[in-house]
Scaffold this active site. Structure first.
Site, short mmCIF file in Angstrom:
data_model
loop_
_atom_site.label_atom_id
_atom_site.label_comp_id
_atom_site.label_asym_id
_atom_site.label_seq_id
_atom_site.Cartn_x
_atom_site.Cartn_y
_atom_site.Cartn_z
N TRP A 73 0.82 -1.21 0.00
CA TRP A 73 0.00 0.00 0.00
C TRP A 73 0.86 1.28 0.00
O TRP A 73 0.34 2.37 -0.22
CB TRP A 73 -0.93 0.02 1.22
CG TRP A 73 -1.99 -1.03 1.22
CD1 TRP A 73 -2.20 -2.02 0.29
CD2 TRP A 73 -3.02 -1.21 2.22
NE1 TRP A 73 -3.28 -2.80 0.65
CE2 TRP A 73 -3.80 -2.32 1.83
CE3 TRP A 73 -3.35 -0.54 3.40
CZ2 TRP A 73 -4.88 -2.77 2.58
CZ3 TRP A 73 -4.43 -0.99 4.15
CH2 TRP A 73 -5.19 -2.10 3.74
N LYS A 74 2.12 1.14 0.30
CA LYS A 74 3.03 2.30 0.40
C LYS A 74 2.44 3.32 1.39
O LYS A 74 1.76 2.92 2.33
CB LYS A 74 3.32 2.89 -0.98
CG LYS A 74 3.81 1.79 -1.94
CD LYS A 74 4.38 2.31 -3.23
CE LYS A 74 4.83 1.13 -4.09
NZ LYS A 74 5.46 1.52 -5.34
N HIS A 118 12.92 -2.39 -0.59
CA HIS A 118 12.17 -1.76 -1.69
C HIS A 118 13.02 -0.63 -2.29
O HIS A 118 13.70 0.09 -1.57
CB HIS A 118 10.83 -1.22 -1.20
CG HIS A 118 9.89 -0.92 -2.32
ND1 HIS A 118 10.02 0.23 -3.07
CD2 HIS A 118 8.86 -1.62 -2.85
CE1 HIS A 118 9.08 0.21 -4.01
NE2 HIS A 118 8.37 -0.89 -3.90
N GLU A 127 12.23 2.20 -3.29
CA GLU A 127 11.94 3.53 -2.73
C GLU A 127 12.71 3.75 -1.43
O GLU A 127 13.13 4.86 -1.14
CB GLU A 127 10.42 3.67 -2.53
CG GLU A 127 9.71 3.82 -3.87
CD GLU A 127 8.30 3.29 -3.92
OE1 GLU A 127 7.69 3.08 -2.86
OE2 GLU A 127 7.80 3.06 -5.05
N GLY A 187 5.22 2.04 -10.77
CA GLY A 187 4.37 3.23 -10.79
C GLY A 187 4.40 3.97 -12.12
O GLY A 187 3.94 5.10 -12.22
N SER A 227 3.96 -2.17 -11.91
CA SER A 227 2.78 -1.94 -12.75
C SER A 227 2.04 -3.23 -13.10
O SER A 227 1.51 -3.37 -14.21
CB SER A 227 3.16 -1.18 -14.03
OG SER A 227 3.70 0.09 -13.70
N GLY A 256 1.64 -2.53 -6.21
CA GLY A 256 1.50 -1.22 -5.57
C GLY A 256 0.13 -0.64 -5.84
O GLY A 256 -0.86 -0.98 -5.18
N GLY A 257 0.05 0.23 -6.84
CA GLY A 257 -1.18 0.97 -7.14
C GLY A 257 -2.45 0.12 -7.17
O GLY A 257 -3.47 0.48 -6.59
P1 13P Z 1 3.17 -0.39 -8.79
O1 13P Z 1 2.38 -1.68 -8.86
O2 13P Z 1 2.36 0.77 -8.39
O3 13P Z 1 3.99 -0.19 -10.02
O4 13P Z 1 4.23 -0.61 -7.58
C1 13P Z 1 5.01 -1.74 -7.55
C2 13P Z 1 5.72 -1.77 -6.27
O5 13P Z 1 6.59 -0.97 -6.01
C3 13P Z 1 5.30 -2.78 -5.28
O6 13P Z 1 6.20 -2.84 -4.22
#
Ligand code: 13P
Length: 251
Positions: free
Chosen positions: A10-11, A96, A98, A174, A214, A235-236
């Site tokens: 979920w970030k 991760h 990020e 993302g 993605s 993620g998204g």
């Molecule tokens: P997205 O699915 O939003 O590209 O993010 C992937 C992600 O970083 C999962 O940890």
């Protein structure tokens, strides 16, 4: 045999009430289904205990997105692996891109986080992956090898066997730009071979390797159909039940 997994990350999204609604919605959607994969949701730290209490954790595992590299003590603002485990969460996402990029987490720091997680009974979902320039230069295989070796290859075979690996090409996170199923298969097979070289074929065969970047309802089926792609880190598309459910059902 290795297990398939679909994990949501979920970030830094959702307030507590929003997160609880999302977790309960997913719980409701999955409750009468027979799942062909483990399902995990990676919530913000503030949500862990409440989410664990609100869902059937035999069906949906709960993950933190980070943990401290220290055991306990005077580290203001940090949250230890023991604290995370005490909420009932069973997993922690580590490494991760990020966190590597924005919070300067080095291979050495990540190594200590993995040790803390394992010592407290958490399953690390350990992320690796190259940036666009590295792929364009043809260095992606070397980059993932270095990331695995530097943070994980001092683990005993027993401890390494507890990990889940997530290959997340940074250029696909993302961006709406996914690795093709063929690109994912190629590098997942390579990662498995690197693990086999260090720990032997059996342990490599038993390691779950997820794809992240993605991933969505449209591309999930092709990706997980590949023999070395054992699921996804999302993620998204993990932020709504309608988008996440078809990915869970891609197996
Ligand atoms: P997205 O699915 O939003 O590209 O993010 C992937 C992600 O970083 C999962 O940890």
């Amino acid at each position: 045999m290795r297990k398939n997994m679909i994990a949501g990350n979920w970030k830094m999204n959702t307030t507590l009430s929003e997160g609880l609604a999302l977790a309960k919605g997913l719980n409701e959607a999955l409750k009468d289904k027979t799942l062909k994969c483990n399902v995990v949701i990676g919530t913000p730290l503030t949500h862990l205990a409440s989410v664990v209490a609100a869902i059937d954790t035999t069906k949906i595992g709960v993950a933190a997105q980070n943990c401290a590299d220290k055991e306990k003590g005077a580290y203001t603002g940090e949250v230890s692996a023991a604290m995370i485990a005490s909420t009932g969460a069973k997993y922690v996402i580590l490494g991760h891109s990020e966190r590597r990029q924005y919070y300067h987490e080095t291979a050495e720091i990540l190594k200590t986080k993995v040790i803390q997680a394992l010592a407290n009974g958490l399953t690390p979902i350990f992320c690796i992956g190259e940036v666009l320039k590295e792929r364009e230069d043809g260095r992606h295989f070397d980059i993932v090898d270095e990331q695995i070796k530097a943070s994980l290859f001092d683990l005993s075979p027993e401890d390494f066997g507890k990990l889940t690996i997530a290959y997340e090409p940074v250029w696909a996170i993302g961006t709406g730009k996914t690795a093709t199923a063929e690109q994912a298969q190629e590098i997942h097979a390579h990662i498995r071979q690197t693990i086999a070289t260090q720990y032997g074929a059996t342990l490599a065969e038993n390691t779950t390797i997820l794809y992240g970047g993605s991933m969505n309802a449209e591309n999930a089926k092709d990706l997980v159909a590949k023999p070395d792609v054992d699921g996804g880190l999302i993620g998204g598309a993990s932020l709504s039940v309608e988008k996440f459910l078809p990915i869970v059902e891609a197996f």
